[in-house]
Each structure stands twice: as C-alpha cells, then as structure tokens.
Enzyme design. Structure first.
Site, PDB file in Angstrom:
ATOM      1  N   LYS A 116     -29.160 -24.492  54.245  1.00 28.48           N
ATOM      2  CA  LYS A 116     -28.615 -23.142  54.086  1.00 28.48           C
ATOM      3  C   LYS A 116     -29.563 -22.221  53.336  1.00 28.48           C
ATOM      4  O   LYS A 116     -29.512 -20.995  53.520  1.00 28.48           O
ATOM      5  CB  LYS A 116     -27.269 -23.203  53.381  1.00 28.48           C
ATOM      6  N   GLU A 288     -24.165 -18.364  57.179  1.00 23.76           N
ATOM      7  CA  GLU A 288     -24.861 -19.514  57.783  1.00 23.76           C
ATOM      8  C   GLU A 288     -24.786 -19.479  59.303  1.00 23.76           C
ATOM      9  O   GLU A 288     -24.063 -18.665  59.883  1.00 23.76           O
ATOM     10  CB  GLU A 288     -24.282 -20.835  57.265  1.00 23.76           C
ATOM     11  N   ARG A 292     -24.049 -25.658  66.907  1.00 23.80           N
ATOM     12  CA  ARG A 292     -23.249 -26.563  67.760  1.00 23.80           C
ATOM     13  C   ARG A 292     -22.070 -25.794  68.312  1.00 23.80           C
ATOM     14  O   ARG A 292     -21.851 -24.646  67.953  1.00 23.80           O
ATOM     15  CB  ARG A 292     -22.736 -27.726  66.914  1.00 23.80           C
TER      16      ARG A 292
HETATM   17  P1  ADP Z   1     -19.378 -24.600  55.223  1.00 23.69           P
HETATM   18  O1  ADP Z   1     -20.694 -24.807  55.884  1.00 23.69           O
HETATM   19  O2  ADP Z   1     -19.016 -25.699  54.286  1.00 23.69           O
HETATM   20  O3  ADP Z   1     -18.291 -24.232  56.162  1.00 23.69           O
HETATM   21  P2  ADP Z   1     -19.763 -21.785  54.480  1.00 23.69           P
HETATM   22  O4  ADP Z   1     -20.971 -21.291  53.779  1.00 23.69           O
HETATM   23  O5  ADP Z   1     -19.661 -21.506  55.947  1.00 23.69           O
HETATM   24  O6  ADP Z   1     -19.610 -23.361  54.226  1.00 23.69           O
HETATM   25  O7  ADP Z   1     -18.470 -21.217  53.767  1.00 23.69           O
HETATM   26  C1  ADP Z   1     -17.158 -21.653  54.080  1.00 23.69           C
HETATM   27  C2  ADP Z   1     -16.144 -20.723  53.450  1.00 23.69           C
HETATM   28  O8  ADP Z   1     -16.324 -20.678  52.027  1.00 23.69           O
HETATM   29  C3  ADP Z   1     -16.248 -19.277  53.888  1.00 23.69           C
HETATM   30  O9  ADP Z   1     -15.590 -19.043  55.094  1.00 23.69           O
HETATM   31  C4  ADP Z   1     -15.585 -18.575  52.703  1.00 23.69           C
HETATM   32  O10 ADP Z   1     -14.184 -18.684  52.769  1.00 23.69           O
HETATM   33  C5  ADP Z   1     -16.077 -19.376  51.525  1.00 23.69           C
HETATM   34  N1  ADP Z   1     -17.330 -18.801  50.982  1.00 23.69           N
HETATM   35  C6  ADP Z   1     -18.578 -19.198  51.239  1.00 23.69           C
HETATM   36  N2  ADP Z   1     -19.485 -18.438  50.581  1.00 23.69           N
HETATM   37  C7  ADP Z   1     -18.777 -17.517  49.878  1.00 23.69           C
HETATM   38  C8  ADP Z   1     -19.121 -16.438  49.001  1.00 23.69           C
HETATM   39  N3  ADP Z   1     -20.375 -16.156  48.663  1.00 23.69           N
HETATM   40  N4  ADP Z   1     -18.097 -15.692  48.466  1.00 23.69           N
HETATM   41  C9  ADP Z   1     -16.808 -15.969  48.770  1.00 23.69           C
HETATM   42  N5  ADP Z   1     -16.419 -16.960  49.574  1.00 23.69           N
HETATM   43  C10 ADP Z   1     -17.382 -17.743  50.144  1.00 23.69           C
END
Ligand code: ADP
Length: 450
Positions: A116, A288, A292
C-alpha cells in the site's frame, strides 16, 4: 484461445467463475480440499482435483499442488477468484513460468499494488490526491510522532501489506501513538509476513467509493462507474450499491479519470478496482487498488450489463476489449447484501452447522450468487460468506423495496445468517435517504437488538 480453466478457489466465487466458463464454452477444473469434497463448485465443474487437507495453507494456498493440477489436467489458464492466491505475485509468476496463464494483471502490477505504501506513492506521482500521511513507511516512534503532529490527530496506523479490513489502528494522541506503533508492527509481521507500517490521517465520516476498471493487453482501458461500499462493520464491507447515492455525473467523471490515471500508470491489464474515501465536501482520496475481481462485482454487472468475469477471461486470452468508454452507461440501481454465516445478535460470531433447509429468493430483478444447497454443512475452516443476494430495479427506492422483499423470501435454516442485520439496515431512515458513511453501523444500527 483458452479452452480449459482451473478455478483456484472455492465457495460462491468458484461457482460464479464456473458459470461464466460454461457460457463461454470453456471446460472447467475445480480444486478442493478434503473437507470440500461435497462442495457445489466440485459438483459443477467438469473435472475436480483434490489438492490437500482442510486448512487453506495445505490446500487453497498450496501453490505447487494447484499448478501441478493445472498442468496434469491440461488447463491453459488459472482463475484465482478473490482471497487465497488472487493477489499473490509469486503465484502469478509461477503460473507464467509453468506456461499457464494467470487470469489477472501482471505479477509486477500485483506486487506494486499489494504494497500500500508503493501504491500510495504511485498514485501520488500521477497527481491524484492521496490521504495525507507519511512519505513511505515509518519505523521509529520519533518519525511517527513528527508525521502525526503535522497531519494532526486522529491518525490511522496501517500495515503496508494489510487487507480485508485488517491491520489498521486508530490513534487519537501522542501517548497512544507511542504505545501502539510497535504493537501494529508486530501484528502486521505476524498476520501478513511484513511489519512495514505507514500513517494516514483518519478521515472523519467518509464514504468508501470505488471505481471498477478494465484494461487489456492492447492498451485499451475503461472504467465502469462506481460502487458505494460505505456500509461496513470493522472496515469490512457488508452491503454495496451501484451507483452511489452521493455521486453525480461530475464526480463520477472526476473519479473515473483518477482511477484511469492510476491504472494507466501500471499498464493495467484485467479487471481491477481503485478505492477512494470521499468526504462530505466531495474531496476524494485514493486509498488502494485491488488487483482482482471483487466480492461486490455483481452490482456493477447489473447496472452496466457487462459480465466482468467473462471480460477477465477474454482479456487473458489476448482479446481486445470491445466496450468503448462512451458506451458504458449505468442503468437503474443495484444493491448487494453479503449473506454470511454469522450471528448478528452475538457480535457476528461465525456460525457453523448443516443447512437443513435452503430456499433462495427469486422473482423479478433478483440474482443469487451462492454455493449453498439443502444439506450442505458450513465448514469452520473458511470465510463465512455463504453467498450474495443482489437485486436490480429502475431506481434506488425500488431497489430497496425489492431487496427487502428478497431478504424476506431467502430462507436459510440451520445456521445463523446476516439476513436480519440487512433487514435492519434497509429499514433505517438514514440509509433510505442515502446518508451513509463508513461508521454508519456503529453510529446508526443497534447490533445488540434481540
Ligand atoms: P483493506 O485493504 O484492509 O480493505 P483499506 O485501505 O481498503 O483496507 O480500508 C478499508 C476501510 O478502512 C475503508 O473502506 C475505510 O472504511 C477504512 N479506512 C481506511 N483508511 C482510512 C482513513 N485514512 N480514514 C478513515 N477510514 C479509513
């Protein structure tokens, strides 16, 4: 041309991929663990190969057994689905070393996007906004404190290799940060085999909105609009919809362009998803890329009419993408509810057991992607997702009514499921008005209601 595919997965996604292959006239080979011998994907595939014991580490994650199965059965390609080996660059590399096409982007793309921190840097270089945070990883408390002071608390500590809503910690102040950094590093190392951690500003009450992209080997790249995945529990998605009630034409075009920029920078080939957090002022922040097919892909299929799994297969076979960007139109409204074997009244604790009665919902506009059948025993070894209930209707309020009706029909007896939870969400007036954000459940839904 691909005429035979090994499906390196189980559950609803294996069934979904086998269905697409059948419609394309492609022969399928299922793989299964000893515990999964009577699973639906095994019954539906043309051939099936046992690849090991019940724990995923000895079967669905066993790279050499899977590649041997593909070679021995004469498959030209492997579809990894999601989870398991889907975002494992080494697996993708091994497939190609053995002359089997991996249905997904290149190992290089998977590797860059799987880290990431590297993905954030790449997105930043293309000029699209990323969540404010550390430049690269943070390894020591001093640097972490400096970054957090700069971007201001609250902040999130995130594992570079994290996924599935795991590997992140909310930190409110300096003291907490001092205490937490080492813990998160240790946990990340234990869970993902990589202790690298970075810092992001915690965005308050954002929506999670993601853009589906498709790219081919010939340089064609399109996006298929957005999915709103703001209904989450502990950062894991539970209900998704397309379009998003928050996105207008202007925002869709802006987010689409941002997603395409990121995809272009990695010469993206296959289906992928660029994820953003969007605040109430419509500021978008890249978080991110998932390299897939996503669990929630059906809502995009329902509103665009594009079969994403078939497109992945055609692209892997070297075909040129035949859908020009200006022909992608979102029509109507689709909602997906994830039906998990979990007890929503007991903190979503997994529920194993035998399904003594299964009668799936039907009727106009209803789609069921599931691997259940009456008599199936839900296993404790794997993900608790039993299937997805997806509806389509001309507009959002009709889609909500239709989903409510479908949930009421969808009978699963013998295990506890998330159906009552979804009914509660659908009945919530904030949800009905489209006022959703990632902490909606914690804020608006009483999950202890008996
Ligand atoms: P993963 O790869 O584990 O799914 P993500 O980076 O896609 O992780 O984040 C998953 C969820 O976590 C997001 O949809 C959001 O709800 C929360 N999240 C991630 N980063 C942030 C952030 N900087 N601020 C607030 N919520 C966040």
């Amino acid at each position: 041309m691909i005429s035979k595919i090994l499906v390196a997965n189980r559950g609803e996604i294996a069934v979904r991929i086998i269905r697409a292959c059948k419609e394309l006239g492609i022969t399928t080979v299922a793989v299964y663990s000893k515990a999964d011998a009577s699973s639906l994907h095994v019954r539906m595939a043309d051939q099936a190969v046992c690849i090991g014991e019940a724990p995923a580490g000895q079967s669905y994650l066993n790279i050499s057994n899977i590649i041997s199965a593909a070679i021995n059965t004469g498959c030209q390609a492997i579809h990894p689905g999601y989870g398991f080996l889907a975002e494992n660059a080494y697996f993708a590399e091994m497939c190609s070393t053995h002359g089997v096409k991996f249905i997904g982007p290149s190992p290089h793309t998977i590797k860059t996007m799987g880290d990431k921190i590297a993905a954030r840097e790449l997105a930043g270089r293309t000029g699209i906004p990323v969540v404010p945070g550390s430049q690269g990883g943070v390894s020591d408390v001093k640097t972490a404190l400096r970054v957090a002071d700069e971007i201001e608390y609250p902040v999130l500590l995130k594992a570079a290799a994290g996924g599935g809503g795991k590997g992140m910690r909310l930190v409110h102040n300096r003291k907490e940060l001092e205490r937490t950094l080492e813990v998160v590093q240790y946990e990340a190392q234990a869970a993902f085999g990589d202790g690298k951690v970075y810092i992001e500003k915690y965005i308050e009450e954002p929506r999670h909105i993601e853009i589906q992209v498709l790219g081919d080997e010939h340089g064609n790249l399109i996006h298929l609009g957005e999915r709103d995945c703001s209904i989450q529990r502990r950062n894991q998605k539970l209900l998704e919809e397309s379009p998003s009630p928050f996105v207008d034409e202007e925002l869709r075009a802006r987010m689409g362009q941002m997603a395409l920029k990121v995809a272009e920078a990695t010469e993206y080939c296959s289906a992928g998803t660029v994820e953003f957090l969007v605040d109430r002022h419509k500021n978008c922040y890249f978080i991110e890329v998932n390299t897939r097919i996503q669990v929630e892909h059906p809502v995009t299929e329902m509103v665009t009419g594009v079969d994403l799994i078939k497109e992945q297969i055609k692209i892997a076979g070297g075909s040129e993408l035949k859908i020009p960007q200006d022909e992608v139109k979102l029509s109507g409204w689709a909602i997906e509810c994830r039906i998990n074997a979990e007890d929503p009244n007991q903190d979503f604790i997994p529920s194993a057991g035998t399904v003594v009665n299964y009668l799936p919902a039907g009727g106009p506009g209803v789609r069921v992607d599931s691997y259940l059948y009456t008599g199936y025993t839900v296993l404790p070894y794997y993900d608790s997702l039993l299937g997805k209930l997806i509806v389509w209707a001309p507009d959002r309020s009709q889609a909500i009514e239709r989903m409510d009706r479908a949930l009421g029909e969808h009978l699963i007896e013998g295990v506890k499921t998330t159906i009552p939870f979804h009914q509660q969400v659908l009945g919530n007036s904030f949800f009905r008005r489209g006022e959703v954000y990632t902490n909606f459940i914690a804020r608006r839904i009483d999950t202890n209601r008996k």
